[in-house]
Design an enzyme around this catalytic site. Structure first.
Site, mmCIF file in Angstrom:
data_model
loop_
_atom_site.group_PDB
_atom_site.id
_atom_site.type_symbol
_atom_site.label_atom_id
_atom_site.label_comp_id
_atom_site.label_asym_id
_atom_site.label_seq_id
_atom_site.Cartn_x
_atom_site.Cartn_y
_atom_site.Cartn_z
ATOM 1 N N THR A 103 3.594 -0.013 -12.731
ATOM 2 C CA THR A 103 2.296 -0.313 -12.115
ATOM 3 C C THR A 103 1.491 0.985 -12.059
ATOM 4 O O THR A 103 2.007 2.049 -12.424
ATOM 5 C CB THR A 103 2.477 -0.827 -10.667
ATOM 6 O OG1 THR A 103 3.081 0.224 -9.900
ATOM 7 C CG2 THR A 103 3.333 -2.068 -10.590
ATOM 8 N N LEU A 104 0.282 0.920 -11.533
ATOM 9 C CA LEU A 104 -0.519 2.153 -11.396
ATOM 10 C C LEU A 104 0.200 3.162 -10.509
ATOM 11 O O LEU A 104 0.284 4.346 -10.836
ATOM 12 C CB LEU A 104 -1.891 1.835 -10.793
ATOM 13 C CG LEU A 104 -2.861 1.031 -11.648
ATOM 14 C CD1 LEU A 104 -4.146 0.760 -10.861
ATOM 15 C CD2 LEU A 104 -3.182 1.773 -12.941
ATOM 16 N N TYR A 126 11.151 10.980 -6.554
ATOM 17 C CA TYR A 126 10.437 10.182 -5.553
ATOM 18 C C TYR A 126 9.979 11.048 -4.371
ATOM 19 O O TYR A 126 8.987 10.751 -3.717
ATOM 20 C CB TYR A 126 11.322 9.020 -5.101
ATOM 21 C CG TYR A 126 10.551 7.817 -4.614
ATOM 22 C CD1 TYR A 126 9.611 7.185 -5.431
ATOM 23 C CD2 TYR A 126 10.769 7.294 -3.344
ATOM 24 C CE1 TYR A 126 8.911 6.073 -4.981
ATOM 25 C CE2 TYR A 126 10.082 6.183 -2.890
ATOM 26 C CZ TYR A 126 9.153 5.581 -3.719
ATOM 27 O OH TYR A 126 8.467 4.481 -3.261
ATOM 28 N N LYS A 146 8.793 6.065 2.749
ATOM 29 C CA LYS A 146 9.405 4.725 2.743
ATOM 30 C C LYS A 146 10.452 4.591 3.852
ATOM 31 O O LYS A 146 10.632 3.506 4.415
ATOM 32 C CB LYS A 146 10.022 4.421 1.377
ATOM 33 C CG LYS A 146 9.003 4.221 0.261
ATOM 34 C CD LYS A 146 8.011 3.103 0.543
ATOM 35 C CE LYS A 146 7.183 2.745 -0.677
ATOM 36 N NZ LYS A 146 6.046 1.856 -0.344
ATOM 37 N N ILE A 187 0.850 -1.196 0.000
ATOM 38 C CA ILE A 187 0.000 0.000 0.000
ATOM 39 C C ILE A 187 0.883 1.241 0.000
ATOM 40 O O ILE A 187 1.821 1.334 0.791
ATOM 41 C CB ILE A 187 -0.872 0.029 1.288
ATOM 42 C CG1 ILE A 187 -1.900 -1.109 1.268
ATOM 43 C CG2 ILE A 187 -1.540 1.373 1.466
ATOM 44 C CD1 ILE A 187 -2.715 -1.202 2.548
HETATM 45 P P1 NAD Z 1 -0.424 -0.379 -7.256
HETATM 46 O O1 NAD Z 1 -0.959 0.951 -7.638
HETATM 47 O O2 NAD Z 1 -0.861 -1.552 -8.030
HETATM 48 O O3 NAD Z 1 -0.690 -0.654 -5.711
HETATM 49 C C1 NAD Z 1 -0.787 0.382 -4.746
HETATM 50 C C2 NAD Z 1 -1.902 -0.051 -3.841
HETATM 51 O O4 NAD Z 1 -2.029 0.805 -2.698
HETATM 52 C C3 NAD Z 1 -3.276 -0.042 -4.542
HETATM 53 O O5 NAD Z 1 -3.815 -1.347 -4.538
HETATM 54 C C4 NAD Z 1 -4.120 0.866 -3.673
HETATM 55 O O6 NAD Z 1 -5.469 0.450 -3.570
HETATM 56 C C5 NAD Z 1 -3.394 0.721 -2.346
HETATM 57 N N1 NAD Z 1 -3.784 1.779 -1.425
HETATM 58 C C6 NAD Z 1 -3.523 3.110 -1.515
HETATM 59 N N2 NAD Z 1 -4.146 3.760 -0.518
HETATM 60 C C7 NAD Z 1 -4.804 2.807 0.216
HETATM 61 C C8 NAD Z 1 -5.644 2.856 1.347
HETATM 62 N N3 NAD Z 1 -5.968 4.012 1.953
HETATM 63 N N4 NAD Z 1 -6.160 1.695 1.834
HETATM 64 C C9 NAD Z 1 -5.886 0.514 1.218
HETATM 65 N N5 NAD Z 1 -5.097 0.407 0.132
HETATM 66 C C10 NAD Z 1 -4.579 1.556 -0.374
HETATM 67 O O7 NAD Z 1 1.167 -0.210 -7.336
HETATM 68 P P2 NAD Z 1 2.371 -1.147 -6.857
HETATM 69 O O8 NAD Z 1 3.561 -0.600 -7.560
HETATM 70 O O9 NAD Z 1 2.020 -2.571 -6.992
HETATM 71 O O10 NAD Z 1 2.539 -0.752 -5.323
HETATM 72 C C11 NAD Z 1 2.529 -1.697 -4.276
HETATM 73 C C12 NAD Z 1 3.632 -1.368 -3.272
HETATM 74 O O11 NAD Z 1 4.894 -1.601 -3.883
HETATM 75 C C13 NAD Z 1 3.633 0.089 -2.813
HETATM 76 O O12 NAD Z 1 3.972 0.137 -1.445
HETATM 77 C C14 NAD Z 1 4.754 0.685 -3.642
HETATM 78 O O13 NAD Z 1 5.316 1.836 -3.060
HETATM 79 C C15 NAD Z 1 5.716 -0.484 -3.620
HETATM 80 N N6 NAD Z 1 6.792 -0.430 -4.614
HETATM 81 C C16 NAD Z 1 6.508 -0.236 -5.923
HETATM 82 C C17 NAD Z 1 7.550 -0.170 -6.838
HETATM 83 C C18 NAD Z 1 7.278 0.065 -8.293
HETATM 84 O O14 NAD Z 1 8.206 0.453 -9.007
HETATM 85 N N7 NAD Z 1 6.068 -0.172 -8.788
HETATM 86 C C19 NAD Z 1 8.884 -0.318 -6.409
HETATM 87 C C20 NAD Z 1 9.134 -0.527 -5.062
HETATM 88 C C21 NAD Z 1 8.080 -0.583 -4.157
#
Ligand code: NAD
Length: 257
Positions: A191-192, A153, A160, A90
């Site tokens: 991703t989104l 970022y 983070k 999240i």
């Molecule tokens: P994503 O957009 O698919 O997922 C983000 C999720 O956060 C969504 O499902 C959204 O519903 C959820 N979210 C946001 N606010 C919320 C709330 N109030 N209650 C419940 N859920 C909530 O994108 P992702 O890239 O799969 O992100 C997932 C995790 O991975 C995040 O923590 C992101 O920072 C981390 N991450 C992503 C990357 C990348 O490059 N995509 C790299 C490192 C870490």
């Protein structure tokens, strides 16, 4: 042959689409034998309702915006013990947090970004810990921006850093209950959430050219690590931030010619 996660139940937060890292993790945990419960934001209902039933071991998918206490109470109140694995994927920061200079960050943007992206882990563990009657494993998703400056970022780097500190502190707090808390620091993946970061495609190209393994990671690469951390094979690992980034984070000066 028995699957590594047979008999375990996992609660996975963060599925918004089929590109979500949480979706790959849910699929991998299910493939390795775990039963899956998804908690998702209702704004993504139309996608989640199509995706969730394709999981072989789905128990339920239930809305849970972690900022809404009534939804969180209803979500966790409906769960049966024991829970063995909790996945926190999240993150959110308002678009205004990525515009202009970091020095102009408002208190409201800071508060919202930190609450959703970092404090939510503690909220989730407060609800989950009493249900983890056999101990278990919590896994949060983080990014290198929590430890080093990664262009664009901005406030999310601060969030983070807080998340990773929470991982260590929660590992200490919950360790006596045999609950392990770790983070996976994933390399950039489209991703989104990533669509909110400017020049993301350039970042992917740069990472690939500099990382020791000369590649970008996929959602599945992260999911394999999550399945390991969720398993008893990782039973002595807690409080760690583990990089799944093709080695990018170890590079100081990349090849210059
Ligand atoms: P994503 O957009 O698919 O997922 C983000 C999720 O956060 C969504 O499902 C959204 O519903 C959820 N979210 C946001 N606010 C919320 C709330 N109030 N209650 C419940 N859920 C909530 O994108 P992702 O890239 O799969 O992100 C997932 C995790 O991975 C995040 O923590 C992101 O920072 C981390 N991450 C992503 C990357 C990348 O490059 N995509 C790299 C490192 C870490």
């Amino acid at each position: 042959m028995a699957n590594r996660l047979d008999g375990k139940t996992a609660v996975v937060f963060g599925v918004a689409s089929d590109t979500s890292i949480a979706w790959a993790i849910a699929q991998e945990l299910a493939a390795q034998g775990a039963k899956i419960i998804l908690g998702y934001q209702f704004r993504y209902h139309s996608r989640v309702k199509d995706l969730a039933p394709t999981l072989p071991n789905l128990v339920a998918y239930t809305r849970c915006d972690i900022m809404k206490d009534d939804e969180a109470q209803a979500f966790f109140g409906g769960l049966k013990t024991p829970i063995d694995i909790v996945v926190h994927a999240i993150a959110f920061a308002p678009a205004t947090a990525f515009q202009g200079r970091l020095v102009d960050t408002t208190q409201d943007d800071f508060s919202l970004a930190l609450q959703v992206s970092a404090h939510s882990l503690t909220k989730i563990m407060k609800h989950s810990a009493p249900l983890m009657t056999n101990g278990g494993s919590a896994i949060a998703l983080t990014y290198l921006g929590g430890q080093r400056v990664c262009t664009n970022y901005k406030l999310m780097g601060v969030a983070k850093a807080a998340l990773e500190a929470y991982v260590r502190e929660l590992a200490m707090d919950l360790g006596p209950q045999k609950i392990r808390v770790n983070a996976i620091s994933a390399g950039p993946i489209k991703t989104l959430a990533a669509s909110g970061i400017s020049d993301f495609d350039l970042m992917l190209d740069y990472n690939k050219s500099v990382a020791p393994l000369r590649d970008n990671v996929t959602q599945q690469d992260v999911a394999k690590c999550a399945a390991f951390l969720g398993s008893d094979d990782a039973k002595m690992i807690t409080g760690q931030t583990i990089f799944v980034d093709a080695g990018y984070s170890i590079v100081g000066v990349p090849p210059l010619a």
